[in-house]
Design a protein around this motif. Structure first.
Motif, mmCIF file in Angstrom:
data_model
loop_
_atom_site.group_PDB
_atom_site.id
_atom_site.type_symbol
_atom_site.label_atom_id
_atom_site.label_comp_id
_atom_site.label_asym_id
_atom_site.label_seq_id
_atom_site.Cartn_x
_atom_site.Cartn_y
_atom_site.Cartn_z
ATOM 1 N N ASP A 150 -4.724 -47.417 21.850
ATOM 2 C CA ASP A 150 -5.495 -46.893 20.742
ATOM 3 C C ASP A 150 -5.830 -45.411 20.968
ATOM 4 O O ASP A 150 -5.636 -44.563 20.102
ATOM 5 N N TYR A 151 -6.311 -45.154 22.212
ATOM 6 C CA TYR A 151 -6.709 -43.799 22.578
ATOM 7 C C TYR A 151 -5.505 -42.879 22.485
ATOM 8 O O TYR A 151 -5.589 -41.770 21.942
ATOM 9 N N PHE A 152 -4.373 -43.361 22.968
ATOM 10 C CA PHE A 152 -3.163 -42.536 22.938
ATOM 11 C C PHE A 152 -2.759 -42.208 21.507
ATOM 12 O O PHE A 152 -2.398 -41.076 21.194
ATOM 13 N N MET A 163 0.035 -42.051 30.125
ATOM 14 C CA MET A 163 -1.213 -42.305 29.411
ATOM 15 C C MET A 163 -1.549 -43.798 29.324
ATOM 16 O O MET A 163 -2.710 -44.169 29.232
ATOM 17 N N SER A 196 -6.799 -50.762 24.317
ATOM 18 C CA SER A 196 -7.696 -49.607 24.165
ATOM 19 C C SER A 196 -7.020 -48.328 24.649
ATOM 20 O O SER A 196 -7.207 -47.257 24.062
ATOM 21 N N HIS A 197 -6.198 -48.446 25.710
ATOM 22 C CA HIS A 197 -5.422 -47.283 26.137
ATOM 23 C C HIS A 197 -4.467 -46.847 25.023
ATOM 24 O O HIS A 197 -4.318 -45.665 24.725
ATOM 25 N N GLN A 230 -4.679 -41.915 18.980
ATOM 26 C CA GLN A 230 -5.625 -40.952 18.415
ATOM 27 C C GLN A 230 -5.265 -39.523 18.792
ATOM 28 O O GLN A 230 -5.269 -38.641 17.949
ATOM 29 N N ILE A 231 -4.967 -39.329 20.085
ATOM 30 C CA ILE A 231 -4.801 -37.951 20.537
ATOM 31 C C ILE A 231 -3.348 -37.515 20.521
ATOM 32 O O ILE A 231 -3.021 -36.395 20.858
ATOM 33 N N GLN A 232 -2.467 -38.432 20.133
ATOM 34 C CA GLN A 232 -1.043 -38.138 20.216
ATOM 35 C C GLN A 232 -0.683 -36.866 19.441
ATOM 36 O O GLN A 232 0.005 -35.980 19.935
#
Lengths: 249, 312
Positions: free
Chosen positions: A38-40, A59, A35-36, A42-44
């Motif tokens: 995934d989040y990274f 991150m 999930s970390h 997205q905002i990369q």
């Protein structure tokens, strides 16, 4: 002493507990890792343009190791509870105390055995951030510093658990007591943060407070010394306790 | 003779309570010493002190000439100890457990393997060596307990109530095993079962209320057991008067029509005269038993005598 440690580790793996702990904590951390990640992803694209933006290591790796510390906090009482309390309940402690071993040998053997087990867990957790090397660049030094932090954390968890396990013959009591004490030491710095400046020394007691800099890749002698002091103190207390039992019965 | 174990003025207090006071124990090579006493007499406390699991309040223990209190590590290598509850790891197989015990006692490599093989054979564990200890019967667990105590070939083996809680057949097997162990080691055995001592031991020490009451060879104990009465059964029983007329008979007690108990003076045994008389007069002797005090009687006598002298 090493024989005792090996036996301890071997017996741990004979029980389903060890396998369940390894499997579940790995699954839990893998989910958090993903999930970390995934989040990274997205905002990369959004943060790529900002100069000095946090990278993959900050991150993903640092939060993962932080989570691993919480998981270790939860499971280490389960590992350490049986160390001496169960021996006492099964009345198998005389086997060790009538062998040519000192109390220090018994305690160190038990300590090393459990340490080896959590080390295996730690290595499996570390494989996840290392897998990022396949597609990205990570700050290996920061990872190493975080791993060192976890290592020190494990040592102090086990030492505390071992001591509390030496006090009782009920593994469950040892587990609850260990968990309470660990949790207390984890959150004790909240009082220090709440605005009272005179409570700053409470922060120094906190297991968490000394872990955070290591997670960020900042290696201070004082933090390392803190963990070593905690570990050695509780090991000495456990040795004293065993010795005392021989003297007073 | 070399003393393998020597304990002088051994005492232990728990707070105000004296558990054991001023006990002396000596064990020579090849001795089997029975340590006898009622429950709560301080047997286990003494055993724990001798095995280095409990520090005495005062006194000295020498194992093979090494002071147990000053050099515990060296001294403990010469002791094998089986506590009341055998200390076993139930999740290990018999063989794994014995290998671990051997390693604990500083054996390694080939000598370790030989020692484990030998102890498995001696204790009759060959068929169960790959089974989990937790699945074994209590008798076999006790065997593993004994095996654990002798795997490193110690000079002194200390067994604390090795037959308690077993069924009669298991008790017989364990006693057999202890006698086998006694061939190669000096053994101290604590128990509250008297016939066991009679069967297994060369010497006896009786302890009650933490004090040593009796310490001698098993023969000396047997002498104390000698009573002065005969039980006879005669098919054609003569009158009581005729029986009491036999030289040496002090009194006759009638148990049934044909069974009598004859009391006699210890130095004047009438057995021979009774038998020849029975043949001459056709009494038809059916049974002739020289009655003995049981060890229980002697034991009670020794314990009670001590209590009376204490009150006086």
């Amino acid at each position: 002493m090493l024989n005792l440690a090996r036996n301890e580790l071997y017996r741990l793996f004979l029980s389903p507990l060890a396998w369940v702990i390894l499997a579940l904590s790995q699954a839990l951390l893998a989910y958090l890792f993903l999930s970390h990640l995934d989040y990274f992803m997205q905002i990369q694209s959004q943060i790529a343009a900002i100069p000095g933006a946090p990278g993959v290591t900050e991150m993903i790796v640092a939060p993962l190791l932080g989570n691993a510390a919480i998981v270790l906090l939860l499971i280490s009482p389960l590992i350490t509870m049986r160390l001496l309390a169960e021996e006492r309940r099964n009345e198998s402690l005389p086997l060790l105390t009538s062998a040519p071993l000192t109390a220090a040998g018994v305690v160190m053997g038990k300590f090393l055995g459990s340490f080896a087990f959590l080390l295996i867990l730690l290595l499996m957790v570390l494989l996840m951030p290392l897998s990022l090397l396949l597609g990205s660049h990570i700050d290996l030094m920061q990872l190493a510093s975080g791993a060192l932090g976890l290592l020190l954390l494990i040592a102090s968890f086990i030492a505390i658990g071992l001591f509390l396990s030496s006090l009782t013959r009920q593994p469950a009591i040892a587990a609850v007591a260990t968990f309470s004490l660990l949790f207390f030491l984890w959150i004790v710095d909240w009082a220090g943060q709440s605005g009272h400046n005179d409570a700053g020394w409470l922060g120094w007691l906190s297991l968490l407070k000394h872990f955070e800099p290591l997670l960020q890749g900042e290696l201070y002698t004082s933090d390392v010394a803190y963990y070593l002091i905690v570990t050695v103190t509780f090991l000495l207390l456990a040795i004293r306790k065993l010795d005392n039992e021989r003297l007073t019965g | 003779m070399t003393k393998l174990l020597e304990a002088n003025n051994l005492g232990k207090r728990f707070g105000q309570q004296t558990a054991v006071s001023d006990i002396n124990i000596h064990l020579s090579r090849g001795d089997v010493l029975g340590f006898l006493g009622p429950n709560g007499a301080g047997k286990s406390t003494t055993m724990k002190m001798l095995s280095g699991n409990l520090a005495p309040t005062h006194g000295q223990i020498l194992i093979n000439g090494i002071d147990l209190l000053e050099q515990p590590k060296q001294a403990k290598a010469h002791i094998g100890y089986l506590p009341e509850t055998p200390p076993l790891y139930r999740e290990l197989t018999v063989r794994e457990f014995l290998v671990f015990c051997g390693r604990l006692n500083l054996l390694a490599g080939k000598p370790l393997r030989i020692a484990v093989d030998k102890v498995i054979e001696r204790c009759g564990l060959g068929d169960v060596q790959h089974r989990l200890i937790g699945q074994l019967s209590k008798g076999f667990q006790q065997r593993v307990g004994i095996a654990q105590a002798i795997v490193h070939h110690p000079a002194v083996v200390i067994l604390d109530e090795p037959t308690s809680g077993l069924d009669p057949i298991q008790i017989r097997d364990i006693r057999h095993l202890i006698r086998e162990v006694a061939n190669e080691h000096s053994v101290i055995l604590s128990t509250h079962i008297l016939p066991e001592v009679q069967m297994l031991c060369d010497r006896v020490q009786i302890i009650a209320h933490g004090e040593l009451l009796f310490s001698d060879s098993i023969d000396a104990l047997s002498k104390q057991m000698h009573a002065s009465s005969l039980q006879v059964q005669l098919a054609h029983a003569p009158s009581v008067r005729e029986l009491s007329a036999i030289a040496g008979v002090v009194s006759v007690q009638t148990i049934s029509d044909s069974t009598f108990r004859l009391h006699y003076q210890p130095d004047n045994d009438p057995t021979e005269r009774l038998v020849s008389l029975a043949v001459a007069k056709g009494w038809q002797l059916r049974q002739l038993v020289a009655e003995q005090h049981s060890l229980e009687d002697v034991f009670m006598k020794i314990v009670q005598r001590e209590e009376i002298s204490k009150d006086a």
